[in-house]
Design a protein around this motif. Structure first.
Motif, short mmCIF file in Angstrom:
data_model
loop_
_atom_site.label_atom_id
_atom_site.label_comp_id
_atom_site.label_asym_id
_atom_site.label_seq_id
_atom_site.Cartn_x
_atom_site.Cartn_y
_atom_site.Cartn_z
N GLN A 82 -152.32 -44.55 -30.84
CA GLN A 82 -152.39 -45.55 -29.76
C GLN A 82 -151.96 -46.97 -30.19
O GLN A 82 -151.92 -47.79 -29.68
CB GLN A 82 -154.12 -45.85 -29.81
N ASP A 83 -150.74 -46.65 -30.92
CA ASP A 83 -149.91 -47.95 -31.32
C ASP A 83 -149.23 -48.40 -29.94
O ASP A 83 -149.01 -47.52 -28.95
CB ASP A 83 -148.62 -47.56 -32.22
N THR A 84 -149.00 -49.54 -29.94
CA THR A 84 -148.16 -50.04 -28.63
C THR A 84 -146.80 -50.76 -29.07
O THR A 84 -146.71 -51.15 -30.31
CB THR A 84 -149.01 -51.04 -27.90
N PRO A 85 -146.03 -50.95 -28.07
CA PRO A 85 -144.75 -51.66 -28.58
C PRO A 85 -144.91 -53.00 -28.81
O PRO A 85 -144.08 -53.65 -29.35
CB PRO A 85 -143.80 -51.21 -27.37
N ILE A 86 -145.91 -53.74 -28.22
CA ILE A 86 -146.25 -54.95 -28.49
C ILE A 86 -146.06 -55.64 -29.99
O ILE A 86 -145.68 -56.73 -30.28
CB ILE A 86 -147.65 -55.46 -27.72
N VAL A 87 -146.79 -54.96 -30.68
CA VAL A 87 -146.83 -55.11 -32.32
C VAL A 87 -145.35 -55.16 -32.90
O VAL A 87 -145.35 -55.71 -33.79
CB VAL A 87 -147.64 -54.34 -33.03
N GLN A 88 -144.24 -54.63 -32.14
CA GLN A 88 -142.97 -54.63 -32.37
C GLN A 88 -142.36 -55.59 -31.98
O GLN A 88 -140.97 -55.64 -31.92
CB GLN A 88 -142.41 -53.20 -32.21
N ASN A 89 -142.87 -56.38 -31.09
CA ASN A 89 -142.18 -57.61 -30.03
C ASN A 89 -141.30 -57.02 -29.18
O ASN A 89 -140.43 -57.59 -28.95
CB ASN A 89 -141.55 -58.65 -31.23
N LEU A 90 -141.96 -55.77 -28.72
CA LEU A 90 -141.11 -55.41 -27.26
C LEU A 90 -142.09 -55.46 -26.39
O LEU A 90 -143.17 -55.33 -26.52
CB LEU A 90 -140.75 -53.94 -27.71
N CYS A 91 -141.47 -55.64 -25.23
CA CYS A 91 -142.10 -56.02 -23.99
C CYS A 91 -142.04 -54.65 -23.05
O CYS A 91 -141.15 -54.06 -22.64
CB CYS A 91 -141.57 -56.79 -23.11
N PRO A 92 -143.31 -53.88 -22.66
CA PRO A 92 -143.26 -52.49 -22.15
C PRO A 92 -142.98 -52.63 -20.67
O PRO A 92 -143.47 -53.47 -20.04
CB PRO A 92 -144.90 -52.18 -22.27
N VAL A 93 -142.20 -51.60 -20.21
CA VAL A 93 -141.89 -51.58 -19.02
C VAL A 93 -142.57 -50.21 -18.16
O VAL A 93 -142.97 -50.52 -17.13
CB VAL A 93 -140.53 -51.67 -18.56
N LEU A 94 -142.34 -49.22 -18.82
CA LEU A 94 -143.16 -47.89 -18.44
C LEU A 94 -143.64 -47.02 -19.61
O LEU A 94 -142.87 -47.31 -20.76
CB LEU A 94 -142.39 -47.26 -17.20
N THR A 95 -144.32 -46.08 -19.36
CA THR A 95 -144.79 -45.18 -20.69
C THR A 95 -145.25 -44.00 -20.01
O THR A 95 -145.79 -43.71 -18.89
CB THR A 95 -145.85 -45.86 -21.43
N ILE A 96 -144.98 -42.91 -20.90
CA ILE A 96 -145.45 -41.66 -20.57
C ILE A 96 -146.62 -41.36 -21.83
O ILE A 96 -146.17 -41.52 -22.88
CB ILE A 96 -144.51 -40.58 -20.33
N ASP A 97 -147.80 -40.97 -21.50
CA ASP A 97 -148.59 -40.60 -22.51
C ASP A 97 -148.14 -38.81 -22.63
O ASP A 97 -148.19 -37.87 -21.97
CB ASP A 97 -150.05 -40.44 -21.86
N VAL A 98 -147.84 -38.53 -24.18
CA VAL A 98 -147.36 -37.35 -24.47
C VAL A 98 -148.40 -36.53 -25.19
O VAL A 98 -148.17 -35.72 -25.81
CB VAL A 98 -145.83 -37.16 -25.02
N TRP A 99 -149.72 -36.99 -25.46
CA TRP A 99 -150.60 -36.36 -25.92
C TRP A 99 -150.81 -35.01 -25.33
O TRP A 99 -150.77 -35.07 -24.00
CB TRP A 99 -152.01 -37.20 -26.14
N GLU A 100 -151.33 -33.80 -25.99
CA GLU A 100 -151.40 -32.75 -25.39
C GLU A 100 -152.61 -32.86 -24.02
O GLU A 100 -152.43 -32.24 -23.11
CB GLU A 100 -151.94 -31.97 -26.40
#
Length: 139
Positions: A82-100
């Motif tokens: 459940q990590d997010t790119p925000i903690v890496q100082n990155l701003c999210p544009v889109l995402t895909i959940d690849v959990w099975e």
């Protein structure tokens, strides 16, 4: 910190993921994001290929993200659990959940088919809106 990351990240990531899809015809309107994808990756197909490779590379549970870095440059990353790119100082544009659990009922163990189908429902208008917001925050 761990419970906040797991629970808060789970809520944030899933809301971002589900809000980034649409069955609307407007999903083809990528605007400035389209131009940025072509500039960064050479063509949209090259972006698709690189994003697909990143999504396929996630071992176990996680996400693949299109983000904007501190310099306004597009970057594809993956996060575990459940990590997010925000903690890496990155701003999210889109995402895909690849959990099975995101694809198993329809695609069984065929993650690649799920990724292909996901690209058919990405709300590019929404992704463009996120991209423009990211650029505002970076300036």
């Amino acid at each position: 910190q761990k419970s906040i990351r797991n629970n808060g990240g789970g809520v944030y990531n899933h809301i971002f993921y589900f809000n980034g899809m649409s069955d609307s015809d407007t999903r083809c309107k990528a605007g400035k994001l389209h131009d940025a994808l072509v500039k960064e990756f050479g063509c949209v197909e090259a972006f698709y290929h690189e994003f697909e490779e990143k999504a396929m590379s996630v071992f176990g549970s996680g996400y693949a993200w299109l983000t904007v870095d501190q310099n306004g440059k597009l970057k594809i990353i993956t996060t575990a659990n459940q990590d997010t790119p925000i903690v890496q100082n990155l701003c999210p544009v889109l995402t895909i959940d690849v959990w099975e659990h995101a694809y198993y009922l329809k695609h069984y163990n065929e993650r690649i088919a799920y990724i292909y189908n996901w690209f058919q429902v990405v709300d590019w208008e929404c992704a463009n809106m996120h991209y423009l917001e990211c650029l505002k925050c970076r300036n």
